[in-house]
Design a protein around this motif. Structure first.
Motif: not given
Length: 510
Positions: A39-44, A469-485
């Motif tokens: 995936e060129k960016d983050d999942l979803a 970060r360990r289990y869900e490929w989150a790398r950035t604040a954007q990944d965490i704040l808007w997609r994982r949560t």
């Protein structure tokens, strides 16, 4: 030119980390195929996190006689609800009726057909309602006296993608995010792909089969790999949504009809908000930079204001998002373009399967059909298995999907609140809805606030960030704040900067 440092051999290379790519990776890995997903960016990161967040048959598609699509989606609706009851749940939709709309008898007949097209075990039937006495009538203008109510489902779309990727990974797939496929060449016996991932440089992948699930980039990827291939039947439709402060107190959603033939949903969102959408517009721009326009915001505000007593204006909008849906070109008006999918295989050499169209509700079926074709070409005899399998975190009452998981989710949640009574109940409730049974992996032996580590932002602790970060490929604040949560909606405006600073100061252990 130097050889890449990393070389991977696999049965299947999947390009695209949206819902279709992740679903195909999960199914293929579960059949014993070796899988690499890039995936060129983050999942979803794009289309798959920009939906209306519904698991639904598509009531309005009956108007276009797409009975097979609606029936397929209605069957999948309950399959998915059972598989991941923590991120999906039943939702009732209220349709106010007004003069000038389709006759009430016609709507009632359509809802009856919607109820009967597929077996229902979890969702109640449709009915007529009196908006003067029903709770859903209170926020509406007084001229709406009569309406209808029917059932569909809600989904956290971005988490659905991540759960499929987790399951694929645990079944042996290699998931590579932030990995651009810069070159894809068909060789005599296999495909050779060159990926570039900033953290590790070039990666070469040799694959017996390629699945092109690149969403809005499907046609361009196919064209670059096979320049003579006709890839002109993908149509990009932009859908935009607005989020406002909560404008009604009950838990039902609304479906509003517009004189132009479009429909708009107003849905309870993240406890404190209302989600309103969507638009349907042909899109010709850069799919990496899609954004809502002022006209779209005005359109959604105006339509919602025709129904709600409380006017909604652009000033009330607290967040927006837009996505580009890659739909099958059928020559129809944007709002009527089919949401069904098409799988096309070029097997003039090592095969490539391209995914055109589709919708979140039918992703599992799409993936199953795609992997059936892949498995046949690779002489893999394992059949489909996902119809009766939980997604990660969905195994509330056993390994297999169960109606209890949907109907008794609150009972399971109460047990977790008791188990983790040393933590704030609101935090445990959020963890239950976000992670399901994976709450036990997240928390392990942590039983009080002090054990959760730094509070990086209100309600966001280091323990959760490290888990993501360990289990869900989150790398950035954007990944965490808007997609994982969806914590970005609830936190102060400087929370993203604070989180990114923390992430930079605490490099991910490798």
């Amino acid at each position: 030119m130097a050889e890449p440092q990393h070389i991977l051999d696999c049965d299947v290379l999947i390009i695209g980390g949206g819902i279709n790519g992740a679903g195909i990776a999960r199914d293929a890995a579960g059949r014993g195929l070796s899988v690499v997903l890039c995936e060129k960016d983050d999942l979803a990161a794009h289309t798959s996190s920009a939906s209306t967040k519904l698991i639904h048959g598509g009531l309005r598609y009956l108007e276009y006689y797409e009975f097979n699509l609606v029936r397929k989606a209605l069957i999948e609706r309950e399959v998915l609800l059972r598989a991941a009851p923590h991120i999906m749940w039943p939702l009732r939709f209220v349709m106010p009726h007004a003069q000038g709309q389709r006759p009430a008898w016609m709507i009632r007949a359509g809802l009856f057909l919607y109820d009967m097209l597929a077996r229902r075990e979890l969702l109640p039937a449709s009915a007529g309602i009196n908006l003067r006495t029903h709770a859903a009538g209170k926020p509406l203008k007084p001229e709406f006296e009569r309406g209808f109510i029917y059932s569909d489902g809600w989904v956290d779309d971005a988490r659905l993608v991540v759960l499929n990727a987790i399951d694929a990974c645990e079944k042996g797939a290699t998931i590579l995010t932030q990995a651009v496929c810069s070159k894809l060449e068909r060789k005599t016996a296999d495909w050779e792909a060159t990926l570039f991932k900033p953290s590790c440089g070039e990666i070469r992948v040799n694959a017996r089969y390629v699945v092109n699930a690149a969403g809005p980039w499907t046609a361009s990827l196919l064209q670059s790999a096979l320049p003579k291939q006709d890839s002109g039947h993908l149509r990009l439709i932009k859908g935009s949504h607005i989020v406002v402060k909560r404008i009604f107190e009950h838990d039902n959603a609304y479906i509003f009809q517009h004189p132009d033939g479009r429909i708009v949903f107003a849905i309870p969102y993240e406890h404190d908000f209302t989600l309103i959408g969507t638009t349907d517009l042909d899109y010709q721009g850069d799919a990496n930079a899609v954004a809502i326009s002022e006209d779209e915001i005005a359109y959604l505000c105006q339509l919602a204001s025709q129904y709600f007593t409380q006017p909604i204006t652009p000033v009330d909008v607290v967040w927006t998002y837009s996505g580009v849906r890659p739909l099958v070109e059928d020559g129809a008006d944007a709002k009527a373009v089919t949401r069904d999918y098409r799988l096309e295989v070029d097997d003039d050499g090592p095969p490539i399967l391209s995914v055109f169209g589709g919708k979140i509700t039918t992703f599992r079926k799409l993936a199953e059909e795609a992997v059936d074709q892949v498995a046949k070409a690779l002489d893999n005899r394992h059949g489909g298995w996902t119809h009766n399998a939980c997604l990660p975190g969905g195994d509330l009452f056993g390994a297999e999907p169960h109606n209890r998981s949907v109907l008794e989710f609150s009972k399971w949640q109460e047990a977790q609140l008791a188990r983790y009574s040393g933590l704030p109940s609101a935090l445990v409730t959020r963890y239950c809805r976000t992670y399901g049974t994976r709450i036990h992996t997240l928390l392990a032996d942590r039983i009080d606030i002090a054990s959760l580590g730094d509070e990086i932002a209100p309600g966001l602790y280091a323990t959760e960030v490290e888990y993501l970060r360990r289990y869900e490929w989150a790398r950035t604040a954007q990944d965490i704040l808007w997609r994982r949560t969806k914590l970005g909606l609830h936190l102060p405006t400087d929370a993203a900067a604070q989180l990114q600073t923390w992430l930079n100061a605490h490099p991910l252990a490798r």
